[in-house]
Motif scaffolding. Structure first.
Motif, PDB file in Angstrom:
ATOM      1  N   UNK A  75      30.853 -29.716 -19.388  1.00 55.48           N
ATOM      2  CA  UNK A  75      29.546 -29.068 -19.508  1.00 55.48           C
ATOM      3  C   UNK A  75      28.431 -30.002 -19.052  1.00 55.48           C
ATOM      4  N   UNK A  78      28.284 -30.458 -15.344  1.00 53.86           N
ATOM      5  CA  UNK A  78      27.709 -29.296 -14.675  1.00 53.86           C
ATOM      6  C   UNK A  78      26.206 -29.214 -14.864  1.00 53.86           C
ATOM      7  N   UNK A  79      25.774 -29.372 -16.109  1.00 51.41           N
ATOM      8  CA  UNK A  79      24.413 -28.951 -16.443  1.00 51.41           C
ATOM      9  C   UNK A  79      23.374 -30.013 -16.152  1.00 51.41           C
ATOM     10  N   UNK A  82      22.117 -30.134 -12.575  1.00 53.22           N
ATOM     11  CA  UNK A  82      21.398 -28.888 -12.295  1.00 53.22           C
ATOM     12  C   UNK A  82      20.012 -28.924 -12.894  1.00 53.22           C
ATOM     13  N   UNK A  85      17.838 -30.935 -10.701  1.00 52.34           N
ATOM     14  CA  UNK A  85      17.506 -30.202  -9.481  1.00 52.34           C
ATOM     15  C   UNK A  85      16.416 -29.179  -9.742  1.00 52.34           C
ATOM     16  N   UNK A  86      16.557 -28.443 -10.868  1.00 50.61           N
ATOM     17  CA  UNK A  86      15.584 -27.398 -11.183  1.00 50.61           C
ATOM     18  C   UNK A  86      14.220 -28.015 -11.491  1.00 50.61           C
ATOM     19  N   UNK A  89      12.702 -29.066  -8.163  1.00 53.13           N
ATOM     20  CA  UNK A  89      12.286 -27.893  -7.400  1.00 53.13           C
ATOM     21  C   UNK A  89      11.008 -27.298  -7.952  1.00 53.13           C
TER      22      UNK A  89
ATOM     23  N   UNK B 174      17.411 -19.316  -5.258  1.00 53.38           N
ATOM     24  CA  UNK B 174      17.694 -20.740  -5.422  1.00 53.38           C
ATOM     25  C   UNK B 174      19.171 -20.898  -5.695  1.00 53.38           C
ATOM     26  N   UNK B 176      21.401 -23.464  -6.271  1.00 48.94           N
ATOM     27  CA  UNK B 176      22.055 -24.275  -7.296  1.00 48.94           C
ATOM     28  C   UNK B 176      21.983 -23.643  -8.683  1.00 48.94           C
ATOM     29  N   UNK B 177      20.778 -23.236  -9.164  1.00 49.21           N
ATOM     30  CA  UNK B 177      20.772 -22.623 -10.500  1.00 49.21           C
ATOM     31  C   UNK B 177      21.590 -21.349 -10.556  1.00 49.21           C
ATOM     32  N   UNK B 180      25.451 -22.305 -10.687  1.00 47.75           N
ATOM     33  CA  UNK B 180      25.775 -22.916 -11.979  1.00 47.75           C
ATOM     34  C   UNK B 180      25.607 -21.894 -13.095  1.00 47.75           C
ATOM     35  N   UNK B 183      28.553 -19.657 -13.267  1.00 46.61           N
ATOM     36  CA  UNK B 183      29.730 -20.297 -13.852  1.00 46.61           C
ATOM     37  C   UNK B 183      29.572 -20.430 -15.348  1.00 46.61           C
ATOM     38  N   UNK B 184      28.328 -20.701 -15.809  1.00 44.95           N
ATOM     39  CA  UNK B 184      28.151 -21.074 -17.205  1.00 44.95           C
ATOM     40  C   UNK B 184      27.974 -19.901 -18.147  1.00 44.95           C
TER      41      UNK B 184
END
Lengths: 104, 313
Positions: A75, A78-79, A82, A85-86, A89, B174, B176-177, B180, B183-184
């Protein structure tokens, strides 16, 4: 024998993870601009937290706790990136301009 | 935590204040973990750090971003100081925090800790106290959650006009979000169900489970659009479910009365007292989880619809 190796590996992982967390926190404080700070803390935090969770795995042994630790590791891997990145952005979207050599 | 609280009160930028509230929630959750109250830390983390700042940010988007300069008023400062002093004076009589002599630690806590396993048969004492020994208080909490949802609906009821030409803004472009998130979201929903039904054996229960379930659906709405979520999840159904959870809780209580016991006495729900307790706790936590998830989702839908209507209507 296996237990000794597992102990050494676990100690090394925990130690390295703590060092990386420290360096990430240092970067968070010392870097000049939002983007560099997020890069420093985000990347090191993912690896460091992953190492700490991996370092705890030999202590859990073959049990239900090991499954939970593996799930937590997956987890986080993955998170956490991200989230970085968010963040970046949305900062770009909001108009925050990165510091460059010309402007500083 | 004190520093964060002072910062929240003094900072002018409301967005920063909301972020500081999230940090305060995180500090509270860590504090609860340090005190071994993991169930509460769970709920605080999911609600106080996730859902509450989210709703606050929606509110900020609908109102203004900076705190208006408030005139310093000596009268109100004096009133607040007097009230605070009275409260402090009132606590002087109470036993010291954590003292072993307090009546709570001499009479009720040992009784619950000693008798919980034999009377209810579930290992997690927090859940047995919450759902069986103090079920009446929990019924009150669930009713408060439901009332909050009704209050939000009374202010912000999404009308038919707000859905027609509001468009479907989302974060779909977007990559990437979106990936993910795809998947999540299923594991998060499964995790919410795990927390709900595993609350008897580990930390969890209805409150955090409902919050986690709602937050997964909210993430879906943010990634793929509000209208998409509305097609997946029927608004009518959510309203009915919010009430159905509280109704389930109350019904379980009344069923106990119908078989001869007191209100919320689970011993009479089955042939054997322990099975009855088990069944009662399971159903009651289910009711809590259903209501919490539905109310959180309703609040999000109400806020988001209103914001959409304000921007595009």
């Amino acid at each position: 024998m296996i237990a000794a190796i597992a102990g050494i590996v676990s100690a090394a992982a925990l130690g390295l993870g703590s060092l990386l967390l420290l360096s990430g926190a240092l970067g968070l404080l010392r870097f000049p601009d939002f983007y560099t700070r997020v890069h420093a803390s985000g990347i090191t935090d993912t690896l460091a937290t992953g190492l700490i969770v991996a370092g705890l795995m030999p202590h859990a042994g073959w049990s239900q706790d090991l499954t939970k630790l593996i799930l937590i590791l997956v987890f986080i891997v993955f998170v956490s990136p991200t989230a970085v990145q968010v963040l970046v952005k949305s900062a770009l979207h909001g108009g925050l301009v990165p510091v460059t050599r010309k402007s500083s | 935590m004190l520093v964060t609280a002072l910062a929240i009160a003094s900072v002018r930028d409301l967005f920063a204040a909301v972020m500081l509230m999230g940090i305060y929630g995180l500090l509270s959750a860590s504090f609860f973990v340090l005190m071994d109250a993991v169930d509460v830390a769970f709920t605080e983390a999911s609600v106080g750090v996730g859902l509450v700042p989210l709703l606050m940010i929606y509110t900020l988007g609908m109102t203004r971003d900076v705190n208006r300069e408030a005139k310093a008023s000596p009268g109100s400062l004096a009133l607040v100081s007097i009230a605070a002093a009275l409260l402090f004076f009132g606590t002087l009589d109470m036993p010291a925090f954590g003292s072993a002599d307090a009546p709570a630690h001499r009479h009720t806590a040992p009784r619950y800790l000693d008798e919980s396993m034999t009377e209810t048969g579930i290992p997690n004492v927090v859940t047995s106290v919450l759902a069986s020994y103090r079920a009446y208080d929990t019924l009150g909490e669930v009713t408060v959650v439901f009332a909050a949802g009704v209050g939000v609906l009374a202010l912000f009821f999404p009308g038919a006009s707000s859905t027609l030409d509001a468009g479907n803004p989302s974060l779909r472009q977007y990559t990437v979000p979106r990936i993910i998130g795809k998947i999540l979201i299923p594991p998060i929903l499964i995790f919410a169900l795990y927390v709900q039904f595993h609350g008897e054996y580990g930390p969890g229960g209805g409150f955090p489970a409902g919050a986690i379930f709602a937050s997964a659906l909210i993430m879906y709405a943010m990634l793929f659009g509000l209208q998409t979520l509305k097609r997946v999840v029927n608004h009518e159904l959510i309203r009915v479910l919010a009430a159905a959870g509280v109704l389930l809780f109350g019904t379980v209580g009344v069923l106990g009365m119908a078989s001869g016991g007191n209100f919320l006495d689970y011993d009479y729900l089955a042939a054997d007292a322990k099975t009855g307790q088990h069944a009662g706790i399971l159903l009651v936590e289910l009711g809590v989880g259903i209501t919490v998830a539905s109310v959180m989702l309703l609040q999000f839908l109400a806020f988001a619809d209103r914001k959409n209507a304000m921007e595009n209507g």
